[in-house]
Design an enzyme around this catalytic site. Structure first.
Site, short mmCIF file in Angstrom:
data_model
loop_
_atom_site.label_atom_id
_atom_site.label_comp_id
_atom_site.label_asym_id
_atom_site.label_seq_id
_atom_site.Cartn_x
_atom_site.Cartn_y
_atom_site.Cartn_z
CB SER A 21 49.74 -46.81 18.12
OG SER A 21 48.32 -47.54 18.03
CE LYS A 80 45.49 -45.45 17.42
NZ LYS A 80 45.53 -46.58 17.88
CB SER A 92 47.42 -49.12 20.78
OG SER A 92 49.01 -49.39 19.97
#
Ligand code: GLN
Length: 488
Positions: A155, A80, A179
């Protein structure tokens, strides 16, 4: 060797070590799949294919010399874009970092590389990890591999989509209020948020420091266990990292749910989508038939978790994001934009400020901390946070893990909730309490509703990741949903 992109992490490392395939072959297979399929999904923000190929060659060379490159020898992973990987940009899904050069590898990256893992690239995400659909990324949305008209969740949307679409065997995400778990549920993969302090946050760009944790998204609980064994542990660079000994999580997986006491907070589950509830109930019945004891529990303060979270998280975010002040970051000059390599990648970068959701959070966070409102909002939220933590302590006196659906609905359509932030926030109703309490949470695929994956979440006491993984591993075997491959 066919099917390299569908193999699990342990299986890949074993095949590479046994010279049934090579790290180079494995990395090439993943890079070709990304080249072929990622245009329709949008999971990656940046890649360094040459470095990945060179790292794979190095793993193969070490094996040829008779060395052991580690537990993750040649396993391709992706990260990420909120976690530092030296040599690659760190954007946090934002244009404000368009001239930022990543100075070092995060501790988790160093540990993964030392175990032989190969980093393929950085993954799309909601700007500064604020969102539940990946639609807040400054670089465009990610699409759900199960249905390209739907969101992957957020996210860590790029992380969930990349693992689901077989672009990488594992992806790291970060979880402040859900997330990792919520996108894992939407994309039909496993997502683990470890106990606060179990994994070092050094090299993770902070959103809300008392809630943030890094964790793995994988296609099985065995892979989540393996990943956690590698990334967990104390770190001199993170004073909140725990000195507690790291367990061999793989060894704890076990064969069945027999004897496990699973608490279900029925009152908290009202309003869940009928299709999700049906899969949840089937899963609980299967676990019971497998020998688990199902216990009624209550989490009376959990309904206040979303409101509490949006006071605590925004307060901390307003403080953390104050460093992006337009002086050191977020230059807005023409020359800055034209020098930026991101300009070539993503187009116009002249408006290099924050997007609307980040601005909303900073304004809200500044407000709740301001003189005259602090007691009414921030302080009260901290008190409710304590009540939520106590609810868990009380519940864990009568059960080993708590089960809920991970999300109240399956993946929604792109654009469906963008006009209504409050509705978007509710996607995290079942995940946020674990962050407020600091306890670990695991989302495991448990079935499908109208062709869309459904996730079941287990939450456990502090540092009981092994118990969560054991429950998840049993569920995987019973429901068989984890192995399902999306139609991309
Ligand atoms: N969706 C939640 C939010 O928008 C949680 C985000 C996260 O866990 N990073 O804040």
């Amino acid at each position: 060797m066919s099917g390299l992109t569908s193999m699990g992490m342990g299986e890949l490392a074993a095949a590479i070590k046994a010279k049934k395939t090579s790290a180079s072959e494995v990395v090439d297979a993943h890079l070709s799949r990304i080249a072929e399929k990622d245009a329709s999904i949008g999971a990656f923000l940046s890649r360094d294919d040459d470095r990945a190929r060179a790292d794979a060659k190095e793993v193969d060379a070490r094996l040829a010399r008779g060395e052991d490159p580690g537990a993750l020898a040649g396993v391709p992973i992706a990260i990420k874009d909120v976690i530092h990987v030296k040599g690659l940009a760190t954007t946090c899904g934002s244009k404000i970092l368009n001239r930022f050069a990543t100075p070092y590898d995060a501790t988790v990256i160093r540990r993964l590389r030392n175990a032989g893992a190969i980093v393929l690239g950085k993954l799309n995400m909601d700007e500064f990890a604020m969102g539940s659909s990946n639609e807040n990324s400054a670089f465009g949305p990610v699409r759900n591999p199960w249905d390209l008209t739907r969101v992957p969740g957020g996210s860590s949307g790029g992380s969930a989509a990349a693992v689901s679409a077989r672009f990488a065997a594992m992806a790291l995400g970060s979880d402040t209020g859900g997330s990792i778990r919520q996108p894992a549920a939407f994309c039909g993969v496993v997502g683990l948020k470890p106990t606060y302090g179990r994994v070092s946050r050094y090299g993770l760009v902070a959103f809300a420091s008392s809630l943030d944790q890094i964790g793995p998204l994988t296609r099985s609980c065995a892979d989540a266990a393996l990943s956690l064994s590698v990334i967990a542990g104390q770190d001199v660079h993170d004073a909140t990292s725990s000195p507690r000994v790291v367990e061999d999580y793989g060894a704890a997986l076990g064969e069945s749910a027999r004897g496990l006491r699973i608490g279900v907070p029925r009152d908290f589950l009202k309003g869940v989508d009928a299709g999700v509830m049906a899969e949840f109930d089937k899963s609980i019945a299967a676990l019971q038939a497998d020998g688990a004891a199902i216990v009624d529990i209550a989490l009376p303060n959990a309904p206040h978790a979303i409101a509490t979270y949006y006071l605590v998280a925004t307060a901390e975010a307003s403080s953390n994001l104050a460093r992006f002040d337009g002086v050191r970051y977020g230059l807005r000059t023409e020359s800055a934009a034209s020098k930026s390599s991101l300009k070539d990648m993503y187009g116009e970068t002249r408006d290099a400020g924050f997007g609307p959701e980040v601005k909303r959070r900073i304004i809200l966070g500044t407000f709740v901390l301001s003189s005259g409102y602090y007691d009414a909002y921030y302080l009260r939220a901290q008190k409710v946070r304590t009540l939520i933590r106590r609810d868990f302590e009380t519940a864990f006196a009568s059960c080993d893990v708590i089960a809920t659906p991970t999300t109240p609905s399956p993946a929604f359509k792109l654009g469906e909730k963008t006009a209504n932030p409050l509705e978007m926030y509710l996607a995290d109703v079942f995940t946020v309490p674990a962050n407020l309490a600091g306890v670990p949470g695991l989302s495991v695929p448990c079935g499908f509703s109208n062709g869309l994956p459904v996730g079941l979440q287990f939450v456990g006491p502090m540092f009981q990741e092994a118990t969560l993984l054991r429950a998840g591993h049993a569920l995987e075997r019973l429901m068989g949903a984890a192995a399902a491959q999306p139609p991309v």
